[in-house]
Scaffold this motif. Sequence first.
Motif, PDB file in Angstrom:
ATOM      1  N   TRP A 169       0.814  -1.059   0.008  1.00 42.00           N
ATOM      2  CA  TRP A 169      -0.083   0.118   0.073  1.00 42.00           C
ATOM      3  C   TRP A 169       0.793   1.324  -0.055  1.00 42.00           C
ATOM      4  CZ3 TRP A 169      -0.789   4.221   3.025  1.00 42.00           C
ATOM      5  CH2 TRP A 169      -1.830   4.811   3.031  1.00 42.00           C
ATOM      6  N   CYS A 182       0.687   3.773  -3.040  1.00 42.73           N
ATOM      7  CA  CYS A 182      -0.117   5.103  -2.719  1.00 42.73           C
ATOM      8  C   CYS A 182       0.537   6.267  -2.385  1.00 42.73           C
ATOM      9  CB  CYS A 182      -1.099   4.725  -1.676  1.00 42.73           C
ATOM     10  SG  CYS A 182      -2.414   3.622  -2.146  1.00 42.73           S
ATOM     11  N   ARG A 206      -5.991   6.344   6.573  1.00 42.02           N
ATOM     12  CA  ARG A 206      -6.147   5.874   5.135  1.00 42.02           C
ATOM     13  C   ARG A 206      -5.961   4.433   4.917  1.00 42.02           C
ATOM     14  NH1 ARG A 206      -7.566  10.897   2.886  1.00 42.02           N
ATOM     15  NH2 ARG A 206      -6.609  12.661   3.794  1.00 42.02           N
ATOM     16  N   GLU A 224      -6.069   2.039   6.885  1.00 40.23           N
ATOM     17  CA  GLU A 224      -7.115   1.239   7.265  1.00 40.23           C
ATOM     18  C   GLU A 224      -8.390   1.080   6.593  1.00 40.23           C
ATOM     19  OE1 GLU A 224      -5.752   1.686  12.054  1.00 40.23           O
ATOM     20  OE2 GLU A 224      -7.460   2.960  11.500  1.00 40.23           O
ATOM     21  N   SER A 225      -8.611   2.233   5.925  1.00 39.58           N
ATOM     22  CA  SER A 225      -9.958   2.455   5.209  1.00 39.58           C
ATOM     23  C   SER A 225      -9.951   2.000   3.606  1.00 39.58           C
ATOM     24  CB  SER A 225     -10.561   3.649   5.415  1.00 39.58           C
ATOM     25  OG  SER A 225      -9.768   4.787   4.828  1.00 39.58           O
ATOM     26  N   SER A 226      -8.497   1.654   3.095  1.00 40.75           N
ATOM     27  CA  SER A 226      -8.486   1.298   1.992  1.00 40.75           C
ATOM     28  C   SER A 226      -8.964  -0.212   1.686  1.00 40.75           C
ATOM     29  CB  SER A 226      -6.962   1.174   1.635  1.00 40.75           C
ATOM     30  OG  SER A 226      -6.152   0.336   2.345  1.00 40.75           O
ATOM     31  N   LYS A 227      -8.879  -0.862   0.432  1.00 40.34           N
ATOM     32  CA  LYS A 227      -9.524  -1.885   0.081  1.00 40.34           C
ATOM     33  C   LYS A 227      -9.098  -3.184   0.863  1.00 40.34           C
ATOM     34  CE  LYS A 227     -10.859  -4.737  -3.900  1.00 40.34           C
ATOM     35  NZ  LYS A 227     -10.915  -4.900  -5.279  1.00 40.34           N
ATOM     36  N   TYR A 228      -7.944  -3.398   1.177  1.00 35.43           N
ATOM     37  CA  TYR A 228      -7.254  -4.407   1.783  1.00 35.43           C
ATOM     38  C   TYR A 228      -6.651  -3.831   3.173  1.00 35.43           C
ATOM     39  CZ  TYR A 228      -7.829  -6.743  -2.535  1.00 35.43           C
ATOM     40  OH  TYR A 228      -8.189  -7.073  -3.916  1.00 35.43           O
ATOM     41  N   GLN A 258      -3.907   9.278  -4.419  1.00 36.60           N
ATOM     42  CA  GLN A 258      -3.912   8.061  -4.592  1.00 36.60           C
ATOM     43  C   GLN A 258      -4.145   7.287  -3.396  1.00 36.60           C
ATOM     44  OE1 GLN A 258      -0.569   5.953  -6.668  1.00 36.60           O
ATOM     45  NE2 GLN A 258      -2.649   5.810  -7.793  1.00 36.60           N
ATOM     46  N   ASN A 287      -7.492   4.697  -2.785  1.00 36.81           N
ATOM     47  CA  ASN A 287      -7.184   3.261  -2.727  1.00 36.81           C
ATOM     48  C   ASN A 287      -7.669   2.621  -1.327  1.00 36.81           C
ATOM     49  OD1 ASN A 287      -6.017   2.626  -5.412  1.00 36.81           O
ATOM     50  ND2 ASN A 287      -4.448   3.862  -4.763  1.00 36.81           N
TER      51      ASN A 287
END
Length: 111
Positions: free
Chosen positions: A36, A40, A62, A64-68, A107, A111
């Motif tokens: 990540w 990003c 940021r 923690e709230s990303s897709k993975y 980015q 993400n």
Amino acid sequence: MQTKEWSYKTTAFSEGNNPKEYERLMLLEKFMLEVWIQKCLAPNQTINYNYQSPSSYGLKHRFESSKYGFYITNGQFKGAMLAADFKPKDSRQLNWTFKLSKRAGTQAIAN
């Protein structure tokens, strides 16, 4: 003066804020966090204050709230940034600020 300095360091590197906490992550968690960061975040010559939350605390959220993403401590994020060769402006601060490009902020939000 000695007591003030001691309490400042204790606060800045208390449990959950120490970059050494990064070592407690499982290998897969380290890998996902490192990917990540590489995907990003991009380094910059100066701190971009137009970028929302260039601090370790804001960036960890940021991630923690990303897709993975998954929950990590501020210290674990700081340790990951050190592992990725990002240097903080002032490592004595509780929340470290990093020199990130404007593109990196876009980015990290996407993400």
